[in-house]
Every structure is written in structure tokens, then in C-alpha cells.
Design a protein around this motif. Sequence first.
Motif, PDB file in Angstrom:
ATOM      1  N   GLU A 139      15.819   5.932  -8.422  1.00 42.74           N
ATOM      2  CA  GLU A 139      14.753   5.967  -7.331  1.00 42.74           C
ATOM      3  C   GLU A 139      14.599   7.190  -6.852  1.00 42.74           C
ATOM      4  N   ASN A 140      13.499   7.693  -6.859  1.00 42.45           N
ATOM      5  CA  ASN A 140      13.240   9.065  -6.401  1.00 42.45           C
ATOM      6  C   ASN A 140      13.070   9.106  -4.863  1.00 42.45           C
ATOM      7  N   ARG A 141      13.867   9.790  -4.126  1.00 43.13           N
ATOM      8  CA  ARG A 141      13.672   9.611  -2.655  1.00 43.13           C
ATOM      9  C   ARG A 141      13.681  11.187  -1.937  1.00 43.13           C
ATOM     10  N   ALA A 142      12.512  11.704  -2.244  1.00 39.57           N
ATOM     11  CA  ALA A 142      12.306  13.229  -1.778  1.00 39.57           C
ATOM     12  C   ALA A 142      12.241  13.514  -0.460  1.00 39.57           C
ATOM     13  N   GLY A 143      12.415  14.809  -0.068  1.00 38.31           N
ATOM     14  CA  GLY A 143      12.286  15.094   1.233  1.00 38.31           C
ATOM     15  C   GLY A 143      13.327  16.012   1.912  1.00 38.31           C
ATOM     16  N   ALA A 144      13.077  17.041   2.729  1.00 41.62           N
ATOM     17  CA  ALA A 144      14.024  17.721   3.534  1.00 41.62           C
ATOM     18  C   ALA A 144      14.982  18.547   2.450  1.00 41.62           C
ATOM     19  N   SER A 145      14.333  19.023   1.179  1.00 37.07           N
ATOM     20  CA  SER A 145      15.107  19.751   0.130  1.00 37.07           C
ATOM     21  C   SER A 145      16.247  18.936  -0.397  1.00 37.07           C
ATOM     22  N   GLY A 146      16.209  17.670  -0.246  1.00 36.48           N
ATOM     23  CA  GLY A 146      17.262  16.910  -1.126  1.00 36.48           C
ATOM     24  C   GLY A 146      18.155  16.101   0.015  1.00 36.48           C
ATOM     25  N   VAL A 147      17.940  16.530   1.173  1.00 34.75           N
ATOM     26  CA  VAL A 147      18.792  16.017   2.321  1.00 34.75           C
ATOM     27  C   VAL A 147      18.680  14.334   2.470  1.00 34.75           C
ATOM     28  N   ILE A 148      17.388  13.953   2.518  1.00 34.64           N
ATOM     29  CA  ILE A 148      16.995  12.701   2.789  1.00 34.64           C
ATOM     30  C   ILE A 148      17.789  11.742   1.870  1.00 34.64           C
ATOM     31  N   GLY A 149      17.487  12.009   0.463  1.00 33.28           N
ATOM     32  CA  GLY A 149      18.085  11.009  -0.280  1.00 33.28           C
ATOM     33  C   GLY A 149      19.456  11.107  -0.527  1.00 33.28           C
ATOM     34  N   SER A 150      19.948  12.353  -0.335  1.00 36.11           N
ATOM     35  CA  SER A 150      21.490  12.587  -0.356  1.00 36.11           C
ATOM     36  C   SER A 150      22.324  11.645   0.719  1.00 36.11           C
ATOM     37  N   ASP A 151      21.584  11.972   1.933  1.00 37.89           N
ATOM     38  CA  ASP A 151      22.117  11.103   3.034  1.00 37.89           C
ATOM     39  C   ASP A 151      22.113   9.595   2.978  1.00 37.89           C
ATOM     40  N   ALA A 152      21.156   9.188   2.286  1.00 40.42           N
ATOM     41  CA  ALA A 152      21.004   7.851   2.155  1.00 40.42           C
ATOM     42  C   ALA A 152      22.223   7.232   1.122  1.00 40.42           C
ATOM     43  N   VAL A 153      22.471   7.977   0.202  1.00 35.00           N
ATOM     44  CA  VAL A 153      24.013   7.671  -0.548  1.00 35.00           C
ATOM     45  C   VAL A 153      25.034   7.823   0.323  1.00 35.00           C
ATOM     46  N   ALA A 154      25.189   8.919   0.913  1.00 31.90           N
ATOM     47  CA  ALA A 154      26.318   9.047   1.919  1.00 31.90           C
ATOM     48  C   ALA A 154      26.529   7.853   2.952  1.00 31.90           C
ATOM     49  N   LYS A 155      25.449   7.409   3.152  1.00 30.78           N
ATOM     50  CA  LYS A 155      25.572   6.024   4.337  1.00 30.78           C
ATOM     51  C   LYS A 155      25.408   4.603   3.738  1.00 30.78           C
ATOM     52  N   ALA A 156      25.401   4.724   2.138  1.00 31.63           N
ATOM     53  CA  ALA A 156      25.124   3.504   1.584  1.00 31.63           C
ATOM     54  C   ALA A 156      26.491   2.702   1.416  1.00 31.63           C
ATOM     55  N   PRO A 157      26.744   1.461   1.229  1.00 32.14           N
ATOM     56  CA  PRO A 157      27.856   0.941   1.031  1.00 32.14           C
ATOM     57  C   PRO A 157      28.625   1.539  -0.140  1.00 32.14           C
ATOM     58  N   ALA A 158      30.100   1.549   0.063  1.00 35.20           N
ATOM     59  CA  ALA A 158      30.998   2.305  -1.065  1.00 35.20           C
ATOM     60  C   ALA A 158      31.524   1.181  -1.988  1.00 35.20           C
ATOM     61  N   ASP A 159      30.497   0.606  -2.654  1.00 30.74           N
ATOM     62  CA  ASP A 159      30.651  -0.486  -3.735  1.00 30.74           C
ATOM     63  C   ASP A 159      30.102  -0.196  -5.111  1.00 30.74           C
ATOM     64  N   GLY A 160      29.559   1.032  -5.387  1.00 29.73           N
ATOM     65  CA  GLY A 160      29.232   1.389  -6.711  1.00 29.73           C
ATOM     66  C   GLY A 160      27.947   1.212  -7.234  1.00 29.73           C
ATOM     67  N   TYR A 161      27.036   0.473  -6.177  1.00 32.14           N
ATOM     68  CA  TYR A 161      25.750  -0.010  -6.614  1.00 32.14           C
ATOM     69  C   TYR A 161      24.598   0.885  -5.888  1.00 32.14           C
ATOM     70  N   THR A 162      25.022   2.200  -5.389  1.00 33.25           N
ATOM     71  CA  THR A 162      24.228   3.223  -4.752  1.00 33.25           C
ATOM     72  C   THR A 162      24.928   4.542  -5.148  1.00 33.25           C
ATOM     73  N   LEU A 163      24.249   5.240  -6.032  1.00 32.65           N
ATOM     74  CA  LEU A 163      24.805   6.770  -6.521  1.00 32.65           C
ATOM     75  C   LEU A 163      23.725   7.685  -6.356  1.00 32.65           C
ATOM     76  N   LEU A 164      24.390   8.872  -6.448  1.00 35.00           N
ATOM     77  CA  LEU A 164      23.478  10.185  -6.462  1.00 35.00           C
ATOM     78  C   LEU A 164      23.730  10.941  -7.700  1.00 35.00           C
ATOM     79  N   VAL A 165      22.609  11.358  -8.283  1.00 38.94           N
ATOM     80  CA  VAL A 165      22.426  12.646  -9.096  1.00 38.94           C
ATOM     81  C   VAL A 165      21.871  13.731  -8.323  1.00 38.94           C
ATOM     82  N   GLN A 166      22.478  14.791  -8.075  1.00 37.73           N
ATOM     83  CA  GLN A 166      22.335  15.850  -7.353  1.00 37.73           C
ATOM     84  C   GLN A 166      22.716  17.211  -8.219  1.00 37.73           C
TER      85      GLN A 166
END
Length: 321
Positions: A64-91
Motif C-alpha cells: 500500500e503506497n501512502r506517500a506524503g511528508a517525505s515518508g513521514v505519513i506512511g511511516s507514522d501510520a505503521v507506528a500507530k498500527a496494532p502490533a499484531d504483524g498485519y501492518t508492516l513498513l518497508v523504508q
Amino acid sequence: MRKTLKALLGLMVAATAISATAQGYPSKPVRIIVPYAPGGTVDLVARVLAQSLSEQMGQPFIVENRAGASGVIGSDAVAKAPADGYTLLVQSPTLVANPLMLKNVPYDVVRDFTPVSMLGSVPMVLAANPAVPAHNLKEFVALAQADPKQYAFGTSALGSPMHVAQAAIKRSAKLDIPIIVYKGTAGAINDVLGGQISAIIDAIPSTYPHIASGKLKALAVTTKNRLPLLPNVPTVAESGFPDFEMVSWYGLWGPAKLPDDVTRRLSAETAKAMHSPKVIARLAPQSFVAAGTSPADFSRHITKEIALYSRVVRDANIQIE
């Protein structure tokens, strides 16, 4: 005594639940967030990984591409996601560099993410529009120093290794040319191809096809040694910037407090994927060096990179409002 037994029983139940979670993981599709627009190297690596993990683990891994703010928006979405392994980040190292350069980044790289695995690394190349009358970085610097209004760099994101490399070269060479920031690699490369900006530093996988076709020309590579893929292209260090060396690397993270068993399972499957013949065949032509490390090794790498980028950002005096 009863309280002690009750506490021990609670710990045993929790441990059993975590183990069961790992054994049943994944039981539904997994999202891999790429915090940039499609078309760049982060996106390419994520999609190659997602395909392999889907085949290995029996559930869809969906990019899922979630662009914006030089990568901050998508990265923050993962940081705030449930810690269950179903939302991951490639950075990329941008995750490490952003808090050093940007104000009010809403997450802490160490506290708010679980390192899963370093995926690998690629060299970067400084490439220019063919109309730019320079054949190497030395000539480009001379042109930009003589007439700075005619030249500009482009970058895929603030804080990216590409942006940091350009800023370091600018400061060292005393260049007064802008660095134009895009929402992803594709937009920056398209503007270099179209002549709207002069040059870009980006990862080999994104730029080499255009270099091979003659639509871009390579002026320098950012590695310590010349690349077999571009043997006639000098390094930045050879071009008047002693000891310059920088590569772009890619990693897989989950939210903080990802269960240990899930983290280990993901790390093992990722290592298997990154070293599979199919993935190597797909990425090796772009000079990609596969890694697939343990969470502990990746964590140590992140610590080293934080120190490196802190020094580079300080020495280049990179400050972004």
C-alpha cells in the motif's frame, strides 16, 4: 502464595497465546506500507518481497503506497498500527534521517518501531539530463559554480540518502543550487528526463534503465569503488570529494512491541525470500546486495546509521523548517 501462582499462571497463558499467535500467523492478508509514490526503489523492493512472502506464507502480502511528508505519513501510520504483524513498513535510511532534519516528526525511530530485517542495499548514482554539458561530477560542479541559476538537483524525499548526499556535495563544493523535493523517485526522474531539473542522485534500480537507454547520463557513483555495472563512471570520491561513500539500504519494520515469535517468524521468512534465486535474479541486475538479517543485527545496523546520519547532517549543516 495464591497471588504468586495466579501471576505465574497468567504469564504462562500469555506466553501460550503469543506462541499460538505466531503459529497461526498470518491468518489474513498483511499490509506492507510504502511511504512513497509507486515507481521508486523502496516500492520495487517492497513488491518483490511481498510476492515472495505471499507465496511462502500462504496469505496475501499487499503493498500500500501512502506517500506524503517525505515518508513521514506512511511511516507514522505503521507506528500507530496494532502490533499484531498485519501492518508492516518497508523504508530506507529516510526513517533514520527524518527526525534529525525535520521538526515535529511524530515518532521515535527506536521507541516506536520493531526492527524485523534489513532487506539489502544498493549503490546510488548521480545522473543528469543528456543536454547538461558535463560528462562527470567535476564538470557538473564547475558548470553549477559558474551559473547556479541554470542548475538544480531533484530528490525523492527530504532526509533520504539521496537528499543527504546532494546536500553534502552542495556544501563541500559551495554550490548555490536548489534541491527540489518530490513525493517519490518517479516524479523526480521524470523531471530530469524532461529537462525541468538538471540532475538527480538516486538508487541504481530506479536510474539504470534510463542510463542504459541513453535517456540519462551517469556522472558519478556514490560507492567507495567503481561499479562493474558502470565501470567508466568515476566515484564521487574520485571527483574531488575525498572519502565520500553512501549507499541506500532498505528494511522491514513493524510497530513497537510486535510479539517476539511473530517478529522471528517474519525475519526468518524475509531472509528466505531475500536469498531466494527468484528474488536474487530480479534484483541483482540493479546491483542490489541482499541481506535478510536477524532483528538483533538489524537493530545494531540502525544504531550505527543513526550515528552516521547525525554526523553527516551536522557536517553538511542540513536544516529543514
